[in-house]
Design a protein around this motif. Structure first.
Motif, PDB file in Angstrom:
ATOM      1  N   SER A   1      20.847  93.244  53.342  1.00 26.74           N
ATOM      2  CA  SER A   1      19.804  92.483  52.955  1.00 26.74           C
ATOM      3  C   SER A   1      20.261  91.621  51.541  1.00 26.74           C
ATOM      4  O   SER A   1      20.905  92.479  50.761  1.00 26.74           O
ATOM      5  CB  SER A   1      18.571  93.406  52.336  1.00 26.74           C
ATOM      6  N   ILE A   2      20.091  90.408  51.636  1.00 19.57           N
ATOM      7  CA  ILE A   2      20.832  89.639  50.553  1.00 19.57           C
ATOM      8  C   ILE A   2      19.767  88.692  50.174  1.00 19.57           C
ATOM      9  O   ILE A   2      19.284  88.063  50.910  1.00 19.57           O
ATOM     10  CB  ILE A   2      22.201  88.983  50.968  1.00 19.57           C
ATOM     11  N   ALA A   3      19.857  88.256  48.838  1.00 22.12           N
ATOM     12  CA  ALA A   3      18.956  87.156  48.226  1.00 22.12           C
ATOM     13  C   ALA A   3      19.535  86.394  47.394  1.00 22.12           C
ATOM     14  O   ALA A   3      20.450  86.746  46.658  1.00 22.12           O
ATOM     15  CB  ALA A   3      17.625  87.885  47.675  1.00 22.12           C
ATOM     16  N   PHE A   4      19.406  85.099  47.164  1.00 25.88           N
ATOM     17  CA  PHE A   4      19.680  84.346  46.368  1.00 25.88           C
ATOM     18  C   PHE A   4      18.656  83.698  45.394  1.00 25.88           C
ATOM     19  O   PHE A   4      17.450  83.560  45.850  1.00 25.88           O
ATOM     20  CB  PHE A   4      20.182  82.797  47.137  1.00 25.88           C
ATOM     21  N   LEU A   5      18.834  84.108  44.183  1.00 18.86           N
ATOM     22  CA  LEU A   5      17.831  83.659  43.122  1.00 18.86           C
ATOM     23  C   LEU A   5      18.044  82.756  42.196  1.00 18.86           C
ATOM     24  O   LEU A   5      19.166  82.297  41.984  1.00 18.86           O
ATOM     25  CB  LEU A   5      17.633  84.981  42.287  1.00 18.86           C
ATOM     26  N   GLN A   6      17.112  81.844  41.679  1.00 23.42           N
ATOM     27  CA  GLN A   6      17.387  80.903  40.798  1.00 23.42           C
ATOM     28  C   GLN A   6      16.131  80.791  39.891  1.00 23.42           C
ATOM     29  O   GLN A   6      15.041  81.038  40.461  1.00 23.42           O
ATOM     30  CB  GLN A   6      17.408  79.529  41.476  1.00 23.42           C
ATOM     31  N   ASP A   7      16.156  80.774  38.616  1.00 24.54           N
ATOM     32  CA  ASP A   7      15.164  81.066  37.523  1.00 24.54           C
ATOM     33  C   ASP A   7      14.195  82.180  37.988  1.00 24.54           C
ATOM     34  O   ASP A   7      12.979  81.954  37.806  1.00 24.54           O
ATOM     35  CB  ASP A   7      14.380  79.500  37.533  1.00 24.54           C
ATOM     36  N   GLY A   8      14.424  83.242  38.531  1.00 25.12           N
ATOM     37  CA  GLY A   8      13.754  84.529  38.532  1.00 25.12           C
ATOM     38  C   GLY A   8      13.087  84.298  39.873  1.00 25.12           C
ATOM     39  O   GLY A   8      11.982  85.224  40.114  1.00 25.12           O
ATOM     40  N   GLU A   9      13.392  83.564  40.750  1.00 22.96           N
ATOM     41  CA  GLU A   9      12.711  83.373  41.944  1.00 22.96           C
ATOM     42  C   GLU A   9      13.806  83.286  43.194  1.00 22.96           C
ATOM     43  O   GLU A   9      14.763  82.774  43.208  1.00 22.96           O
ATOM     44  CB  GLU A   9      11.874  81.845  42.249  1.00 22.96           C
ATOM     45  N   VAL A  10      13.267  84.129  44.333  1.00 15.88           N
ATOM     46  CA  VAL A  10      14.074  84.143  45.576  1.00 15.88           C
ATOM     47  C   VAL A  10      14.009  82.820  46.270  1.00 15.88           C
ATOM     48  O   VAL A  10      13.010  82.260  46.619  1.00 15.88           O
ATOM     49  CB  VAL A  10      13.475  85.164  46.361  1.00 15.88           C
ATOM     50  N   ILE A  11      15.188  82.059  46.446  1.00 18.94           N
ATOM     51  CA  ILE A  11      15.133  80.864  47.389  1.00 18.94           C
ATOM     52  C   ILE A  11      15.699  80.900  48.679  1.00 18.94           C
ATOM     53  O   ILE A  11      15.616  79.906  49.261  1.00 18.94           O
ATOM     54  CB  ILE A  11      16.031  79.966  46.230  1.00 18.94           C
ATOM     55  N   HIS A  12      16.213  82.204  48.984  1.00 21.68           N
ATOM     56  CA  HIS A  12      16.957  82.210  50.289  1.00 21.68           C
ATOM     57  C   HIS A  12      17.090  84.031  50.282  1.00 21.68           C
ATOM     58  O   HIS A  12      17.851  84.388  49.857  1.00 21.68           O
ATOM     59  CB  HIS A  12      18.405  81.486  50.300  1.00 21.68           C
ATOM     60  N   HIS A  13      16.409  84.454  51.534  1.00 22.32           N
ATOM     61  CA  HIS A  13      16.800  85.808  51.622  1.00 22.32           C
ATOM     62  C   HIS A  13      16.910  85.951  53.185  1.00 22.32           C
ATOM     63  O   HIS A  13      16.344  85.350  53.919  1.00 22.32           O
ATOM     64  CB  HIS A  13      15.196  86.442  51.389  1.00 22.32           C
ATOM     65  N   ARG A  14      17.817  86.784  53.579  1.00 20.45           N
ATOM     66  CA  ARG A  14      18.197  87.312  54.595  1.00 20.45           C
ATOM     67  C   ARG A  14      18.032  88.789  54.864  1.00 20.45           C
ATOM     68  O   ARG A  14      18.750  89.344  54.016  1.00 20.45           O
ATOM     69  CB  ARG A  14      19.529  86.718  55.291  1.00 20.45           C
ATOM     70  N   VAL A  15      17.545  89.592  55.971  1.00 21.18           N
ATOM     71  CA  VAL A  15      17.773  90.817  56.316  1.00 21.18           C
ATOM     72  C   VAL A  15      18.442  90.741  57.784  1.00 21.18           C
ATOM     73  O   VAL A  15      18.182  90.176  58.481  1.00 21.18           O
ATOM     74  CB  VAL A  15      16.518  91.691  56.659  1.00 21.18           C
ATOM     75  N   MET A  16      19.556  91.458  57.952  1.00 22.06           N
ATOM     76  CA  MET A  16      20.345  91.293  58.980  1.00 22.06           C
ATOM     77  C   MET A  16      21.010  92.686  59.470  1.00 22.06           C
ATOM     78  O   MET A  16      21.367  93.692  58.643  1.00 22.06           O
ATOM     79  CB  MET A  16      21.650  90.474  58.810  1.00 22.06           C
ATOM     80  N   GLY A  17      20.989  93.084  60.811  1.00 15.86           N
ATOM     81  CA  GLY A  17      21.690  94.211  61.319  1.00 15.86           C
ATOM     82  C   GLY A  17      20.765  95.483  61.222  1.00 15.86           C
ATOM     83  O   GLY A  17      19.491  95.179  61.195  1.00 15.86           O
ATOM     84  N   TYR A  18      21.600  96.621  61.194  1.00 18.64           N
ATOM     85  CA  TYR A  18      20.884  97.817  61.159  1.00 18.64           C
ATOM     86  C   TYR A  18      20.478  98.729  60.189  1.00 18.64           C
ATOM     87  O   TYR A  18      21.734  98.824  59.428  1.00 18.64           O
ATOM     88  CB  TYR A  18      21.259  98.502  62.446  1.00 18.64           C
ATOM     89  N   ALA A  19      19.641  99.426  59.827  1.00 18.98           N
ATOM     90  CA  ALA A  19      19.474 100.540  58.485  1.00 18.98           C
ATOM     91  C   ALA A  19      20.022 101.747  59.348  1.00 18.98           C
ATOM     92  O   ALA A  19      20.670 102.521  58.974  1.00 18.98           O
ATOM     93  CB  ALA A  19      18.199 100.703  58.436  1.00 18.98           C
ATOM     94  N   ASN A  20      19.838 101.923  60.900  1.00 20.99           N
ATOM     95  CA  ASN A  20      20.097 103.064  61.468  1.00 20.99           C
ATOM     96  C   ASN A  20      20.861 102.597  62.634  1.00 20.99           C
ATOM     97  O   ASN A  20      19.884 101.992  63.727  1.00 20.99           O
ATOM     98  CB  ASN A  20      18.953 104.038  61.771  1.00 20.99           C
ATOM     99  N   VAL A  21      22.165 102.597  62.788  1.00 24.52           N
ATOM    100  CA  VAL A  21      22.759 101.980  64.123  1.00 24.52           C
ATOM    101  C   VAL A  21      22.387 102.889  65.385  1.00 24.52           C
ATOM    102  O   VAL A  21      22.093 102.501  66.436  1.00 24.52           O
ATOM    103  CB  VAL A  21      24.146 102.004  63.764  1.00 24.52           C
ATOM    104  N   GLN A  22      22.287 104.296  65.027  1.00 27.43           N
ATOM    105  CA  GLN A  22      22.327 105.327  66.348  1.00 27.43           C
ATOM    106  C   GLN A  22      20.750 105.134  66.789  1.00 27.43           C
ATOM    107  O   GLN A  22      20.721 105.006  68.316  1.00 27.43           O
ATOM    108  CB  GLN A  22      22.334 106.590  65.448  1.00 27.43           C
ATOM    109  N   ASP A  23      19.895 104.668  66.098  1.00 28.05           N
ATOM    110  CA  ASP A  23      18.537 104.568  66.721  1.00 28.05           C
ATOM    111  C   ASP A  23      18.160 103.222  66.824  1.00 28.05           C
ATOM    112  O   ASP A  23      16.980 102.903  67.076  1.00 28.05           O
ATOM    113  CB  ASP A  23      17.460 105.183  65.990  1.00 28.05           C
ATOM    114  N   SER A  24      19.124 102.203  66.499  1.00 22.95           N
ATOM    115  CA  SER A  24      18.861 100.891  66.549  1.00 22.95           C
ATOM    116  C   SER A  24      17.795 100.429  65.654  1.00 22.95           C
ATOM    117  O   SER A  24      16.726  99.474  66.249  1.00 22.95           O
ATOM    118  CB  SER A  24      18.382 100.341  68.016  1.00 22.95           C
TER     119      SER A  24
END
Length: 206
Positions: A56-79
């Protein structure tokens, strides 16, 4: 069940400084704009190259999120995919925050950075080595206690002092654990009470 909580630090992206959430580009310090799709493709490629299960990655500017992505798996085994609610392990990134918490005790006059910690709380786990009585909060915060990172890293799982406290440097989670116990003792509380105090003094104001 095995969960993979991996924090991705991409030095290349440090130079991405600003963008508008209403545009399709991110402005860099170098003076050119980078398409968000290019950033996302870079993340996809690095996840594959480095075998990173999820981010989970976010780009911030002046205290605000300007671009956010969540990618992939938190639990690969259970997808199970990474979502906005996925909790990632902060690990040692929490140490500067804990140090700030410690300084609140110093400011309140509850803790002296240079007073040996054993005077607040004797530590039976290392009482076999009298040198531990030299250890101060300042030594803990600067990783100069002489403790190993974790006692589990040693053959017999026994806490030891590897050098005279204050004379050298060795990264140590054990030192921070001792200092946390000292704070708990100062407040005469349990871990839940200490967590509530942390929320009050640090998390909520921030």
């Amino acid at each position: 069940m095995r969960y993979s909580f991996t924090l991705l630090l991409l030095s290349t992206l440090i130079f991405l400084s600003s963008c508008s959430s209403n545009t399709d580009t991110i402005d860099s310090y170098f003076g050119w704009s980078i398409p968000k799709v290019t950033v996302d493709q870079y993340l996809d490629d690095k996840m594959m190259d480095l075998n990173i299960p999820g981010i989970s990655i976010a780009f911030l500017q002046d205290g605000e999120v300007i671009h956010h992505r969540v990618m992939g798996y938190a639990n690969v085994q259970d997808s199970l995919p990474v979502t906005d609610q996925t909790i990632f392990e902060a690990a040692s990134l929490s140490k500067p925050v804990f140090a700030y918490f410690v300084m609140k005790y110093v400011e309140a006059g509850k803790l002296d950075l240079d007073q040996p910690l054993y005077t607040y709380l004797p530590y039976p786990d290392i009482a076999h080595d009298e040198r531990y009585k030299k250890i101060t909060a300042r030594m803990v915060l600067s990783h100069r206690t002489g403790f190993p990172n974790w006692r589990e890293d040693l053959p017999d799982d026994k806490l030891v002092i590897q050098f005279d406290p204050g004379t050298d440097y060795f990264y140590s989670g054990e030192g921070y654990q001792y200092l946390a116990k000292v704070l708990k003792e100062i407040d005469q509380t349990d871990w839940e009470g200490m967590e509530a105090n942390f929320q009050k003094l640090v998390a909520q104001p921030m």
